[in-house]
Design an enzyme around this catalytic site. Sequence first.
Site, short mmCIF file in Angstrom:
data_model
loop_
_atom_site.label_atom_id
_atom_site.label_comp_id
_atom_site.label_asym_id
_atom_site.label_seq_id
_atom_site.Cartn_x
_atom_site.Cartn_y
_atom_site.Cartn_z
CB CYS A 74 4.88 2.48 7.51
SG CYS A 74 4.60 3.93 6.45
CG LEU A 75 6.50 1.14 1.42
CD1 LEU A 75 6.10 1.40 0.01
CD2 LEU A 75 7.71 -0.01 1.51
CG HIS A 77 -0.80 1.65 7.16
ND1 HIS A 77 -0.11 1.25 8.12
CD2 HIS A 77 -0.09 2.22 6.23
CE1 HIS A 77 1.39 1.61 7.96
NE2 HIS A 77 1.36 2.16 6.66
CD GLU A 78 -0.83 2.71 2.61
OE1 GLU A 78 -0.58 3.96 2.53
OE2 GLU A 78 -0.29 1.81 2.74
CG HIS A 99 0.39 7.10 5.20
ND1 HIS A 99 1.57 7.65 5.89
CD2 HIS A 99 0.54 5.73 5.10
CE1 HIS A 99 2.14 6.64 6.23
NE2 HIS A 99 1.95 5.45 5.86
CD GLN A 124 3.31 5.84 2.61
OE1 GLN A 124 2.29 5.32 2.04
NE2 GLN A 124 4.16 5.22 3.03
N GLY A 178 0.94 -1.25 -0.06
CA GLY A 178 0.24 0.10 0.02
C GLY A 178 0.73 1.33 -0.14
#
Length: 184
Positions: free
Chosen positions: A105-106, A147-148, A151, A51, A46
């Site tokens: 997380c990236l 989660h996204e 963000h 990000q 994701g």
Amino acid sequence: MSIRPLVILPDSRLRLISDPVVRVDARVRAIVEDMFETMYDAPGVGLAAIQVGVPERIVTIDVGPREAEDREEGDEREVEKRPLALINPEVVSASEELSVYAEGCLSIPEYYADVERPARVRVRYMDLNGETQEIDADGLLATCVQHEIDHLNGVLFIDHISKLKRDRVMTKFTKLAKKERDGV
């Protein structure tokens, strides 16, 4: 299409509240293409637009490649991608039942923590044609969508863990960023 650089903690852009997308057009579709390429390259399941430095309410998800872990050893078949692009996503309902997943997380590389979230959610969003859609998600997809969407609201998964653990993560990534800036 191009791979975009990831925004990494402690970058303050990760705390921005992203702006709604007014119209799904060629510009938005190009951002989505770049996000998928960036997400697959990372590799991740994701990615929120913030990000990659774009403060707009755009999310890309593909939990399909995750299933590669479930295949038998020696199975070399290509895992079918199941890309999902969500424009202006919002959770419209959530189950009272909770589930716990080890999230990463990236934007917070190589750090994972158990996070408790609703086990099932219904999400309303616009697709790449600008049409309103709804999906019911459970399991990994439900966790990833939540989660996204966090963000997009300036919330990180580490905000769902204890203050002590969160402070340790922030200290670690602040030190790493300082070393990188100083060329150490």
